[in-house]
Design an enzyme around this catalytic site. Sequence first.
Site, mmCIF file in Angstrom:
data_model
loop_
_atom_site.group_PDB
_atom_site.id
_atom_site.type_symbol
_atom_site.label_atom_id
_atom_site.label_comp_id
_atom_site.label_asym_id
_atom_site.label_seq_id
_atom_site.Cartn_x
_atom_site.Cartn_y
_atom_site.Cartn_z
ATOM 1 N N GLY A 21 0.813 -1.209 0.000
ATOM 2 C CA GLY A 21 0.000 0.000 0.000
ATOM 3 C C GLY A 21 0.844 1.254 0.000
ATOM 4 O O GLY A 21 0.496 2.263 0.623
ATOM 5 N N ALA A 22 1.954 1.236 -0.739
ATOM 6 C CA ALA A 22 2.924 2.333 -0.697
ATOM 7 C C ALA A 22 2.524 3.528 -1.544
ATOM 8 O O ALA A 22 3.232 4.533 -1.547
ATOM 9 C CB ALA A 22 4.293 1.824 -1.159
ATOM 10 N N ASN A 23 1.419 3.444 -2.257
ATOM 11 C CA ASN A 23 1.085 4.515 -3.197
ATOM 12 C C ASN A 23 0.383 5.699 -2.553
ATOM 13 O O ASN A 23 0.231 6.745 -3.168
ATOM 14 C CB ASN A 23 0.234 3.977 -4.351
ATOM 15 C CG ASN A 23 -1.021 3.279 -3.880
ATOM 16 O OD1 ASN A 23 -0.961 2.100 -3.552
ATOM 17 N ND2 ASN A 23 -2.147 3.979 -3.830
ATOM 18 N N GLY A 25 -1.070 7.739 1.489
ATOM 19 C CA GLY A 25 -1.227 7.789 2.934
ATOM 20 C C GLY A 25 -0.011 7.336 3.711
ATOM 21 O O GLY A 25 1.124 7.729 3.428
ATOM 22 N N TYR A 175 -13.769 -5.008 10.999
ATOM 23 C CA TYR A 175 -12.541 -4.217 10.932
ATOM 24 C C TYR A 175 -11.721 -4.447 12.194
ATOM 25 O O TYR A 175 -10.512 -4.712 12.127
ATOM 26 C CB TYR A 175 -12.862 -2.734 10.765
ATOM 27 C CG TYR A 175 -11.616 -1.875 10.733
ATOM 28 C CD1 TYR A 175 -10.713 -1.974 9.673
ATOM 29 C CD2 TYR A 175 -11.332 -0.975 11.756
ATOM 30 C CE1 TYR A 175 -9.557 -1.210 9.637
ATOM 31 C CE2 TYR A 175 -10.183 -0.201 11.721
ATOM 32 C CZ TYR A 175 -9.298 -0.320 10.666
ATOM 33 O OH TYR A 175 -8.144 0.443 10.642
#
Length: 303
Positions: A21-23, A25, A175
């Site tokens: 999820g490095a793209n 935030g 969650y």
Amino acid sequence: MSTFTLDNVPPQNGKIAIVTGANSGLGYETALALAKKGATVILASRNLSKAQDAMHQILLEMPNAALEIILLDLNSLQSIENFAKEFSSKYDRLDLLIENAGIMMPPLSKTKDGFESQLGVNYLAHFHLTNLLFPIIKETAEARIVTLSSLAHQSGKIDFDNLNAEKSYSKWKFYAQSKLACLMFAYELQRRIDSAGIDAISLSAHPGFSDTNLGTFLPSIGRALFSPLTSIIGQGSKQGALPTLRAALDPEAKGGEYYGPSGFRELKGDPVKVKSSSRSHDLGVAAKLWSDSEELTGKTFEL
């Protein structure tokens, strides 16, 4: 290192890091910081265009940054296996595995393999990814695995009778369950690393109440309030990434530690060691979660 700052962290030249999820935030800020310290950073993302945009932004700040994009869709065990195969064909070491990517409170949906999406993406995908990459991790001296949890874990419970929403579904409950599972995995992995005498450590972190893209699935009024609330009681994604970065880079960090913000109710503040819920330390639940995860992902985790 009582007060953690990136300026005090030794250079990371020669080290290889993966950030899921490095793209955007927290993942983007984590990747940027690691690149600034000299690590080679693998941007693990399912969206090539967004990953390319993130790479471009990092290179604007760090023109000499060592970056590579390898596609990874955490909704698919096959994609995870493809990622691990490609990474392993290119690299013979993995110093930092940062398991950052996640989703929060979507409508009921299932991954390509039939898992409830929050458990599947936030937890099972990272369990499987760690398993597949562990042969490289254990051959890398002083490697670290950092698993992202959340304040939500405090209300979480592992419901083995309804693990994948076979009977009912609550956005928040699932969650919280997924983030408790992430934390329990980090603890259990460290126990097994210790038993096997492997030169690696497993840690966990949470960002407090941070401005990220996790609010995507909130109702419209929730999305409208999310950023203003963050500016008042929370913190930006750059600050929110610091607990992860401390877990990854603090020379004094030890296996099994959990990092979060130092402020009121851990909503914001400097990154420090924090405590987790009593449920997160239940050894029986952790062992069952591990074995069930092996069964669900179809692969025994061999340390």
